[in-house]
Design a protein around this motif. Structure first.
Motif, short mmCIF file in Angstrom:
data_model
loop_
_atom_site.label_atom_id
_atom_site.label_comp_id
_atom_site.label_asym_id
_atom_site.label_seq_id
_atom_site.Cartn_x
_atom_site.Cartn_y
_atom_site.Cartn_z
N GLU A 1 0.83 -1.21 0.00
CA GLU A 1 0.00 0.00 0.00
C GLU A 1 0.87 1.26 0.00
O GLU A 1 0.59 2.23 -0.71
N GLU A 2 1.93 1.25 0.81
CA GLU A 2 2.84 2.40 0.85
C GLU A 2 3.53 2.60 -0.50
O GLU A 2 3.68 3.72 -0.99
N GLN A 3 3.95 1.47 -1.12
CA GLN A 3 4.58 1.57 -2.44
C GLN A 3 3.60 2.14 -3.47
O GLN A 3 3.96 2.96 -4.30
N GLU A 4 2.36 1.69 -3.38
CA GLU A 4 1.33 2.18 -4.32
C GLU A 4 1.09 3.69 -4.12
O GLU A 4 0.99 4.44 -5.08
N LYS A 5 1.04 4.11 -2.83
CA LYS A 5 0.88 5.54 -2.55
C LYS A 5 2.06 6.34 -3.11
O LYS A 5 1.89 7.41 -3.69
N ALA A 6 3.26 5.81 -2.90
CA ALA A 6 4.47 6.49 -3.39
C ALA A 6 4.44 6.58 -4.92
O ALA A 6 4.78 7.62 -5.51
N ARG A 7 4.04 5.47 -5.58
CA ARG A 7 3.96 5.49 -7.05
C ARG A 7 2.94 6.53 -7.52
O ARG A 7 3.18 7.26 -8.48
N GLU A 8 1.82 6.58 -6.85
CA GLU A 8 0.76 7.54 -7.22
C GLU A 8 1.25 8.97 -7.01
O GLU A 8 1.02 9.84 -7.85
N ALA A 9 1.95 9.22 -5.90
CA ALA A 9 2.48 10.57 -5.64
C ALA A 9 3.50 10.95 -6.71
O ALA A 9 3.49 12.08 -7.22
N LYS A 10 4.37 9.99 -7.09
CA LYS A 10 5.35 10.27 -8.15
C LYS A 10 4.64 10.56 -9.47
O LYS A 10 5.02 11.47 -10.20
N LYS A 11 3.62 9.78 -9.74
CA LYS A 11 2.87 9.95 -10.99
C LYS A 11 2.22 11.35 -11.02
O LYS A 11 2.30 12.06 -12.03
N GLN A 12 1.60 11.73 -9.91
CA GLN A 12 0.97 13.06 -9.85
C GLN A 12 2.00 14.17 -9.98
O GLN A 12 1.77 15.17 -10.65
N ALA A 13 3.14 13.99 -9.32
CA ALA A 13 4.20 15.01 -9.41
C ALA A 13 4.69 15.13 -10.85
O ALA A 13 4.91 16.24 -11.36
N ALA A 14 4.87 13.99 -11.51
CA ALA A 14 5.31 14.02 -12.90
C ALA A 14 4.27 14.70 -13.79
O ALA A 14 4.61 15.48 -14.68
N GLU A 15 2.99 14.41 -13.54
CA GLU A 15 1.93 15.05 -14.32
C GLU A 15 1.92 16.57 -14.10
O GLU A 15 1.75 17.34 -15.03
N LYS A 16 2.10 16.97 -12.83
CA LYS A 16 2.16 18.41 -12.52
C LYS A 16 3.32 19.07 -13.24
O LYS A 16 3.20 20.16 -13.81
N ALA A 17 4.47 18.41 -13.19
CA ALA A 17 5.67 18.97 -13.84
C ALA A 17 5.44 19.07 -15.34
O ALA A 17 5.80 20.07 -15.98
N LEU A 18 4.85 18.04 -15.92
CA LEU A 18 4.56 18.04 -17.36
C LEU A 18 3.59 19.17 -17.71
O LEU A 18 3.80 19.90 -18.69
N GLU A 19 2.57 19.33 -16.90
CA GLU A 19 1.59 20.40 -17.15
C GLU A 19 2.24 21.78 -17.00
O GLU A 19 2.00 22.67 -17.80
#
Length: 146
Positions: free
Chosen positions: A14-32
């Motif tokens: 669950e922690e790994q999944e949260k971390a992956r999701e946070a990374k994904k959101q951060a990458a999306e924010k950076a891309l945007e």
């Protein structure tokens, strides 16, 4: 013991999944943010180009007005002139030519100032976009580090 191990593994997943999701959101924010910065830069280029075109058009209009005024003055003078006034016309035309050259110099200086201002504005906006990207990159790095 086995249940404890399974519960720990589940929490770890669950922690790994949260971390992956946070990374994904951060990458999306950076891309945007990068996309927005690119759009802003393109918009600034267009505005700069439009300013240059406007100043060029203004310069052309001013030159045309000067030309039209000169033609109008010459025409009126020719209609009013007598043989005695011919020499005076030569002197006045020389004066008009000097004014025309002076006006050309003034207009050219104005165009150069506008172009320099546009270049400075472009550089400032590019620097601002760069700073925003760097801030986002720092935020992404902080999120990754966490």
């Amino acid at each position: 013991r086995e249940e404890k191990r399974q519960a720990q593994e589940k929490r770890a997943r669950e922690e790994q999944e949260k971390a992956r999701e946070a990374k994904k959101q951060a990458a999306e924010k950076a891309l945007e943010a990068q996309k927005q910065a690119d759009q802003k830069k393109e918009q600034d280029k267009i505005q700069s180009r439009e300013k240059s075109e406007e100043s060029e058009e203004k310069t052309q209009n001013e030159k045309q007005e000067v030309k039209e005024k000169e033609m109008e003055q010459i025409f009126l003078k020719e209609m009013e002139q007598t043989d005695q006034e011919k020499s005076q016309e030569v002197e006045e035309n020389a004066s008009l030519e000097k004014e025309k050259e002076k006006d050309k110099g003034i207009v050219q200086e104005e165009v150069e100032e506008i172009e320099i201002e546009a270049q400075v504005e472009d550089m400032v906006q590019t620097d601002q976009a760069k700073v925003e990207c760097e801030e986002i990159a720092r935020e992404v790095k902080e999120i990754k580090d966490q």
